[in-house]
Scaffold this motif. Structure first.
Motif, PDB file in Angstrom:
ATOM      1  N   ALA A 144       0.852  -1.196   0.000  1.00  0.00           N
ATOM      2  CA  ALA A 144       0.000   0.000   0.000  1.00  0.00           C
ATOM      3  C   ALA A 144       0.881   1.238   0.000  1.00  0.00           C
ATOM      4  O   ALA A 144       2.029   1.194   0.439  1.00  0.00           O
ATOM      5  CB  ALA A 144      -0.896   0.004   1.234  1.00  0.00           C
ATOM      6  N   ASP A 145       0.342   2.337  -0.528  1.00  0.00           N
ATOM      7  CA  ASP A 145       1.116   3.569  -0.462  1.00  0.00           C
ATOM      8  C   ASP A 145       0.805   4.314   0.834  1.00  0.00           C
ATOM      9  O   ASP A 145      -0.127   3.970   1.565  1.00  0.00           O
ATOM     10  CB  ASP A 145       0.888   4.449  -1.695  1.00  0.00           C
ATOM     11  N   GLY A 146       1.606   5.331   1.133  1.00  0.00           N
ATOM     12  CA  GLY A 146       1.470   6.071   2.382  1.00  0.00           C
ATOM     13  C   GLY A 146       0.089   6.648   2.591  1.00  0.00           C
ATOM     14  O   GLY A 146      -0.444   6.622   3.700  1.00  0.00           O
ATOM     15  N   ALA A 147      -0.519   7.177   1.532  1.00  0.00           N
ATOM     16  CA  ALA A 147      -1.854   7.775   1.658  1.00  0.00           C
ATOM     17  C   ALA A 147      -2.884   6.724   2.065  1.00  0.00           C
ATOM     18  O   ALA A 147      -3.771   6.993   2.881  1.00  0.00           O
ATOM     19  CB  ALA A 147      -2.262   8.442   0.352  1.00  0.00           C
ATOM     20  N   LYS A 200      -4.730  16.948  13.706  1.00  0.00           N
ATOM     21  CA  LYS A 200      -3.977  15.927  12.985  1.00  0.00           C
ATOM     22  C   LYS A 200      -2.700  16.585  12.485  1.00  0.00           C
ATOM     23  O   LYS A 200      -2.726  17.728  12.019  1.00  0.00           O
ATOM     24  CB  LYS A 200      -4.757  15.400  11.785  1.00  0.00           C
ATOM     25  N   VAL A 201      -1.591  15.859  12.571  1.00  0.00           N
ATOM     26  CA  VAL A 201      -0.300  16.390  12.164  1.00  0.00           C
ATOM     27  C   VAL A 201       0.380  15.365  11.269  1.00  0.00           C
ATOM     28  O   VAL A 201       0.388  14.178  11.567  1.00  0.00           O
ATOM     29  CB  VAL A 201       0.600  16.660  13.391  1.00  0.00           C
ATOM     30  N   GLY A 202       0.971  15.817  10.182  1.00  0.00           N
ATOM     31  CA  GLY A 202       1.790  14.977   9.327  1.00  0.00           C
ATOM     32  C   GLY A 202       3.108  15.679   9.075  1.00  0.00           C
ATOM     33  O   GLY A 202       3.135  16.893   8.911  1.00  0.00           O
ATOM     34  N   GLU A 203       4.197  14.918   9.077  1.00  0.00           N
ATOM     35  CA  GLU A 203       5.519  15.501   8.888  1.00  0.00           C
ATOM     36  C   GLU A 203       6.384  14.582   8.054  1.00  0.00           C
ATOM     37  O   GLU A 203       6.254  13.358   8.139  1.00  0.00           O
ATOM     38  CB  GLU A 203       6.226  15.714  10.230  1.00  0.00           C
ATOM     39  N   HIS A 245       8.243   9.073   7.220  1.00  0.00           N
ATOM     40  CA  HIS A 245       7.352  10.169   7.603  1.00  0.00           C
ATOM     41  C   HIS A 245       6.661   9.824   8.917  1.00  0.00           C
ATOM     42  O   HIS A 245       6.750   8.709   9.402  1.00  0.00           O
ATOM     43  CB  HIS A 245       6.350  10.514   6.498  1.00  0.00           C
ATOM     44  N   ARG A 246       5.985  10.809   9.464  1.00  0.00           N
ATOM     45  CA  ARG A 246       5.298  10.667  10.739  1.00  0.00           C
ATOM     46  C   ARG A 246       3.881  11.212  10.594  1.00  0.00           C
ATOM     47  O   ARG A 246       3.662  12.141   9.823  1.00  0.00           O
ATOM     48  CB  ARG A 246       5.999  11.464  11.840  1.00  0.00           C
ATOM     49  N   THR A 268       5.139   6.258  13.197  1.00  0.00           N
ATOM     50  CA  THR A 268       6.442   6.522  12.598  1.00  0.00           C
ATOM     51  C   THR A 268       6.704   5.434  11.566  1.00  0.00           C
ATOM     52  O   THR A 268       6.644   4.247  11.889  1.00  0.00           O
ATOM     53  CB  THR A 268       7.541   6.519  13.684  1.00  0.00           C
ATOM     54  N   PHE A 269       6.961   5.844  10.318  1.00  0.00           N
ATOM     55  CA  PHE A 269       7.078   4.909   9.194  1.00  0.00           C
ATOM     56  C   PHE A 269       8.524   4.789   8.725  1.00  0.00           C
ATOM     57  O   PHE A 269       9.191   5.796   8.499  1.00  0.00           O
ATOM     58  CB  PHE A 269       6.222   5.397   8.029  1.00  0.00           C
ATOM     59  N   VAL A 270       8.984   3.533   8.547  1.00  0.00           N
ATOM     60  CA  VAL A 270      10.329   3.254   8.063  1.00  0.00           C
ATOM     61  C   VAL A 270      10.284   2.012   7.181  1.00  0.00           C
ATOM     62  O   VAL A 270       9.874   0.940   7.648  1.00  0.00           O
ATOM     63  CB  VAL A 270      11.308   2.989   9.235  1.00  0.00           C
ATOM     64  N   ASP A 271      10.674   2.141   5.920  1.00  0.00           N
ATOM     65  CA  ASP A 271      10.868   0.983   5.026  1.00  0.00           C
ATOM     66  C   ASP A 271       9.801  -0.103   5.122  1.00  0.00           C
ATOM     67  O   ASP A 271      10.086  -1.261   5.381  1.00  0.00           O
ATOM     68  CB  ASP A 271      12.229   0.328   5.282  1.00  0.00           C
ATOM     69  N   GLY A 272       8.559   0.227   4.923  1.00  0.00           N
ATOM     70  CA  GLY A 272       7.500  -0.773   4.896  1.00  0.00           C
ATOM     71  C   GLY A 272       7.044  -1.246   6.260  1.00  0.00           C
ATOM     72  O   GLY A 272       6.280  -2.201   6.369  1.00  0.00           O
ATOM     73  N   ALA A 273       7.510  -0.608   7.312  1.00  0.00           N
ATOM     74  CA  ALA A 273       7.088  -0.952   8.675  1.00  0.00           C
ATOM     75  C   ALA A 273       6.716   0.338   9.390  1.00  0.00           C
ATOM     76  O   ALA A 273       7.149   1.421   8.999  1.00  0.00           O
ATOM     77  CB  ALA A 273       8.212  -1.654   9.425  1.00  0.00           C
ATOM     78  N   TYR A 274       5.910   0.204  10.421  1.00  0.00           N
ATOM     79  CA  TYR A 274       5.649   1.387  11.231  1.00  0.00           C
ATOM     80  C   TYR A 274       5.450   1.010  12.684  1.00  0.00           C
ATOM     81  O   TYR A 274       5.193  -0.139  13.021  1.00  0.00           O
ATOM     82  CB  TYR A 274       4.468   2.203  10.693  1.00  0.00           C
TER      83      TYR A 274
END
Length: 131
Positions: free
Chosen positions: A47-50, A67-70, A78-79, A96-102
């Motif tokens: 899935a994509d980030g959105a 709501k906050v996105g960074e 991204h966060r 907190t998202f990193v390489d296909g994991a969060y």
């Protein structure tokens, strides 16, 4: 002080926090008036980030205060965070998202005027093979 959350994840928490061990993969830390819990989210490589943000938004409690996105830095993709004011304080749901994991983190406090620590801790979440 940087504290391990498991699976290479860590967070910066100042003061004398106490760790609770759980069997469900969730790490819990607390001090008087503040608490934090963290657990890994499911893999999302297809899935994509959105899409991930939309699915998280649908699963969280309704009517957030903010709501906050960074964008990320230091290896973080991204966060995203949802803030809720409650009668007895606040909750900040952070991802907190990193390489296909969060990692999902929830920071709670009794003082709604003292949100800085929760946002600082959420922004400090990092992942490294060295932790």
């Amino acid at each position: 002080m940087r504290r391990s959350l498991g699976d290479g994840w860590s967070v910066e928490l100042s003061g004398s926090w106490t760790r609770e061990t759980t069997d469900d993969g969730v790490t819990r830390w607390h001090v008087p008036g503040r608490a934090m819990r963290a657990g890994p989210g499911p893999s999302w490589r297809c899935a994509d980030g959105a899409d991930i943000i939309a699915s998280l938004d649908a699963e969280l409690p309704p009517n957030p205060t903010a709501k906050v996105g960074e964008g990320g830095r230091d290896g973080v993709g991204h966060r995203a965070a949802w803030l809720y004011h409650r009668d007895d304080g606040f909750e900040l749901y952070g991802f907190t998202f990193v390489d296909g994991a969060y990692l999902e983190t929830v920071f709670a406090g009794a003082d709604t005027a003292d949100l800085d620590w929760a946002f600082d801790a959420w922004r400090s979440v990092a992942r490294s093979d060295d932790v």
